[in-house]
Design a protein around this motif. Sequence first.
Motif, PDB file in Angstrom:
ATOM      1  N   LYS B 224       0.831  -1.206   0.000  1.00 41.69           N
ATOM      2  CA  LYS B 224       0.000   0.000   0.000  1.00 41.69           C
ATOM      3  C   LYS B 224       0.871   1.264   0.000  1.00 41.69           C
ATOM      4  O   LYS B 224       0.639   2.197  -0.777  1.00 41.69           O
ATOM      5  CB  LYS B 224      -0.899  -0.018   1.251  1.00 41.69           C
ATOM      6  CG  LYS B 224      -2.239   0.626   1.019  1.00 41.69           C
ATOM      7  CD  LYS B 224      -3.133   0.416   2.199  1.00 41.69           C
ATOM      8  CE  LYS B 224      -4.117   1.580   2.279  1.00 41.69           C
ATOM      9  NZ  LYS B 224      -4.857   1.569   3.530  1.00 41.69           N
ATOM     10  N   LYS B 225       1.881   1.252   0.867  1.00 39.57           N
ATOM     11  CA  LYS B 225       2.767   2.426   0.963  1.00 39.57           C
ATOM     12  C   LYS B 225       3.503   2.669  -0.351  1.00 39.57           C
ATOM     13  O   LYS B 225       3.600   3.802  -0.830  1.00 39.57           O
ATOM     14  CB  LYS B 225       3.833   2.199   2.055  1.00 39.57           C
ATOM     15  CG  LYS B 225       3.348   2.532   3.453  1.00 39.57           C
ATOM     16  CD  LYS B 225       4.511   2.422   4.438  1.00 39.57           C
ATOM     17  CE  LYS B 225       3.959   2.445   5.852  1.00 39.57           C
ATOM     18  NZ  LYS B 225       4.948   2.185   6.872  1.00 39.57           N
ATOM     19  N   SER B 228       1.512   4.072  -3.149  1.00 36.78           N
ATOM     20  CA  SER B 228       1.047   5.460  -3.030  1.00 36.78           C
ATOM     21  C   SER B 228       2.192   6.439  -3.330  1.00 36.78           C
ATOM     22  O   SER B 228       2.025   7.648  -3.239  1.00 36.78           O
ATOM     23  CB  SER B 228       0.447   5.704  -1.639  1.00 36.78           C
ATOM     24  OG  SER B 228       1.451   5.508  -0.673  1.00 36.78           O
ATOM     25  N   LYS B 239      -0.924   4.287 -10.108  1.00 40.00           N
ATOM     26  CA  LYS B 239      -0.924   3.621  -8.803  1.00 40.00           C
ATOM     27  C   LYS B 239      -0.162   2.304  -8.772  1.00 40.00           C
ATOM     28  O   LYS B 239      -0.091   1.643  -7.743  1.00 40.00           O
ATOM     29  CB  LYS B 239      -2.364   3.431  -8.329  1.00 40.00           C
ATOM     30  CG  LYS B 239      -3.199   2.584  -9.246  1.00 40.00           C
ATOM     31  CD  LYS B 239      -4.617   2.474  -8.703  1.00 40.00           C
ATOM     32  CE  LYS B 239      -5.457   1.598  -9.595  1.00 40.00           C
ATOM     33  NZ  LYS B 239      -6.833   1.484  -9.168  1.00 40.00           N
TER      34      LYS B 239
END
Lengths: 172, 276
Positions: B224-225, B228, B239
């Motif tokens: 996720k990090k 982003s 993304k």
Amino acid sequence: MKCKTDKKNLTGMRKGSSFLFTGCIYTARDQAHKKLVRLIRKNQKLPLSLKGQIIYYCGPTAAPNGRIIGSCGPTTSCRMDSFLEPLLKKGLLGMIGKGPRSRNAREMIKKYKGVYFLAPSGCGALLAKRVVSRKLVAFPGLGPEAIYKLEVADFPLIVAIDSCGHSIYPDI
Amino acid sequence: MKYSCIKKEVEKAVAQANFCLRPDVKKALKKAYASEKVLKAKTALGWILDNAGIAEKESIALCQDTGLPVVFIEAGKKMRISGGLIAAVEKGIEAGYRKNSLRPSIVDPLDRCRPSYKGMAYHIDFFSAGRKLKITILPKGFGSENKSRLKMFNPTAEPEEIENFITEAVKEAGAQSCPPFVIGVGVGGTCDSALMEAKRALLIRIDKPNPDRKLDRMEKRIFKKVNSLGIGPMGLGGKCTALAVRIRKIPTHIAGLPVGVNISCHALRSSVVELE
């Protein structure tokens, strides 16, 4: 892909423009750069005239039977940053590679009105299909790092640093 | 088990790895392509998928950087080979590279002349039971290998610090290392074995969750990090900076916590030979 072009209108292109290039380019990567710059420093004749030319940071795989070239995608451009100015001084117009460049390289591109393009990275098979001819120009002893003249057709490129020194990436 | 048979199978595996993108990687790329909204990033993912199609159909290497072949050998204790195992693998790799016109990229580290096919990296385990022989070939491209990282953390470090270190390593790799990446992480061991585990982590299929629930959660947080960061395919935004994060852990010393990061470009290539 918005437009097709050849060398004439490259320096007028702005960062982020993508297009298909048709024309001639020369492969050269780390060791070929080292040799070229050494020749320039010694005031010796270069094996090719760089004036108005485009260098492609690429070390292709050999041509399998019946093919013009093997896989031929771009390599990391910033490794060539320290060799850039002497080549631009000799009239080099454009460079094709992958990834961001140093602040100094970007400033040199602006100073000498050059332009830096990205080719699809890690897409060497796709790019091999866009190479029309290949000819050995210099440094055969370097194997895949030798300088080859390539004629390409519809070669997908993106302007990463334009001749005004504007970049799509932050400097490294 | 015969020398000639091992050589032939390794030769085939070299071609397989260099021409055919791993199915799990292809699946992840297709998924990323379908969900990408940034036009330039989507175009780049389209190129990557087209490239994989052309490479497989026409037997052109996926990438001109056909890598430094990293070879993992797991040999059963009871296995018997006529002729040498290493010699058979070495000859198989050399024949595979030569016959398929794959780029010789290996040089003396100081002379830098005459790239050849000789000098693969070997990792041999002799402790699996039975008569089986498993050879895994990972042609490792150096655009991503150059961005490997190691950090010896304090043993009291929080998982968040480790996750930030990995994210920072990905940020530094950026557009130079051909994103979207698969991120291999090795936690524990010694400085060298942490990096080794990170490399081995690249061999794990990326279409299945980590069976270790704690590691699975950690992988998901890092994923996720990293995604982003906005690097995206070819560094063009979007993304999809990573296709997956894979972590392996091994026991370590009470005084330390080594963490190794080994990044792979989107052309993650590996193939396996299994012989009985």
